[in-house]
Design a protein around this motif. Structure first.
Motif, short mmCIF file in Angstrom:
data_model
loop_
_atom_site.label_atom_id
_atom_site.label_comp_id
_atom_site.label_asym_id
_atom_site.label_seq_id
_atom_site.Cartn_x
_atom_site.Cartn_y
_atom_site.Cartn_z
N VAL A 1 -36.22 -68.93 -59.60
CA VAL A 1 -35.95 -67.53 -59.98
C VAL A 1 -34.82 -66.95 -59.15
N LEU A 2 -34.58 -67.51 -57.97
CA LEU A 2 -33.45 -67.03 -57.15
C LEU A 2 -32.13 -67.30 -57.85
N HIS A 3 -32.06 -68.42 -58.57
CA HIS A 3 -30.83 -68.75 -59.30
C HIS A 3 -30.66 -67.86 -60.54
N VAL A 4 -31.76 -67.68 -61.28
CA VAL A 4 -31.62 -67.02 -62.59
C VAL A 4 -31.63 -65.50 -62.49
N ALA A 5 -32.07 -64.95 -61.37
CA ALA A 5 -32.20 -63.49 -61.27
C ALA A 5 -31.05 -62.83 -60.52
N THR A 6 -29.89 -63.47 -60.51
CA THR A 6 -28.77 -62.92 -59.74
C THR A 6 -27.81 -62.06 -60.57
N SER A 7 -28.19 -61.79 -61.82
CA SER A 7 -27.31 -60.99 -62.67
C SER A 7 -27.01 -59.64 -62.03
N ILE A 8 -25.83 -59.12 -62.29
CA ILE A 8 -25.44 -57.82 -61.74
C ILE A 8 -26.36 -56.70 -62.23
N VAL B 1 -39.47 -62.70 -67.11
CA VAL B 1 -39.83 -61.54 -66.29
C VAL B 1 -38.91 -61.43 -65.09
N ALA B 2 -38.64 -62.57 -64.45
CA ALA B 2 -37.78 -62.57 -63.26
C ALA B 2 -36.39 -62.03 -63.57
N ARG B 3 -35.90 -62.28 -64.75
CA ARG B 3 -34.56 -61.83 -65.13
C ARG B 3 -34.53 -60.41 -65.68
N PHE B 4 -35.56 -60.02 -66.43
CA PHE B 4 -35.46 -58.77 -67.16
C PHE B 4 -36.57 -57.76 -66.87
N GLY B 5 -37.67 -58.19 -66.30
CA GLY B 5 -38.81 -57.29 -66.12
C GLY B 5 -38.60 -56.27 -65.02
N PRO B 6 -39.24 -55.11 -65.13
CA PRO B 6 -39.16 -54.10 -64.07
C PRO B 6 -39.87 -54.59 -62.81
#
Length: 229
Positions: free
Chosen positions: A122-129, A93-98
């Motif tokens: 989640v701070l590490h994994v949710a940094t995608s552009i 969810v942290a990476r892809f959820g709205p």
């Protein structure tokens, strides 16, 4: 047959009827739940969930199934105080959820302190552009200065990954919240040089990033970073 024996037989009979009735109701509820899985009616699904017994393991498996199908509403129906602690589903969810779904997970008790096998939050994994800044802002509001600077098993910070992804809004948020640009095995400022992003380089420098000019020139030559020549 003695009176006590008759009473015992009657009680056993009644217990048997009760158990049978209970099992039939459970079977009916389970069938209704399984049927509701494929329905588009979230309210019908929620009603079915309310009347079925699901273990935390089952909930987590169904949540994962629904999230991968982008059916976040059904996944949220299954969320409770135990399933919200599932690291795999929470990090998905942290990476892809709205943003609305991420907020509901956080409100339900999902922790920004939880780590995965790589000791990443989640701070590490949710940094995608592709990760929207409004989602990241939800995490930032809930972390301490210590948590924002946590290093993963590779000795990298969340700021480092945000710099790799050239996610400038997130970089700005992290720095404003107290991220230290000099922590970690790989200083983010040199990643900005590799990507030829002088704007990010200046932003990091403005917030106290230490830099060696000889290293900048060396990296610029190796990566063809013309803005730094």
């Amino acid at each position: 047959m003695k009176k006590k024996q008759i009473i015992s037989v009657v009680l056993l009979f009644l217990i048997g009827i009760g158990v049978t009735t209970y099992l039939l109701i459970e079977q009916r509820n389970q069938q209704a739940f399984e049927k509701s899985i494929d329905t588009s009616d979230v309210n019908a699904f929620a009603s079915a969930v309310e009347h079925v017994s699901l273990s935390t393991k089952d909930r987590n498996q169904y949540i994962q199934q629904f999230q991968e199908a982008l059916d976040y509403e059904k996944a949220l129906v299954l969320l409770d105080d135990k399933s919200v602690k599932n690291q795999v589903n929470w990090f998905y969810v942290a990476r892809f959820g709205p943003a609305s779904v991420v907020k509901q997970w956080l409100d339900a008790g999902a922790s920004v302190e939880q780590t995965n096998e790589q000791q990443q939050t989640v701070l590490h994994v949710a940094t995608s552009i592709n990760r929207s800044a409004d989602v990241y802002a939800l995490f930032i509001k809930r972390v301490s200065a210590k948590e924002i600077n946590l290093l993963d098993q590779y000795r990298n910070s969340a700021l480092y990954y945000a710099t790799i992804d050239q996610n400038e809004p997130v970089i700005e948020m992290l720095l404003a919240a107290g991220a230290n640009p000099n922590l970690g095995e790989n200083p983010p400022i040199y990643e900005a040089v590799k990507q030829n992003r002088r704007d990010i380089y200046q932003l990091l420098k403005k917030h106290g990033a230490q830099v060696k000019q000889m290293e900048v020139k060396k990296i610029a030559r190796a990566y063809g970073a013309t803005s730094f020549k």
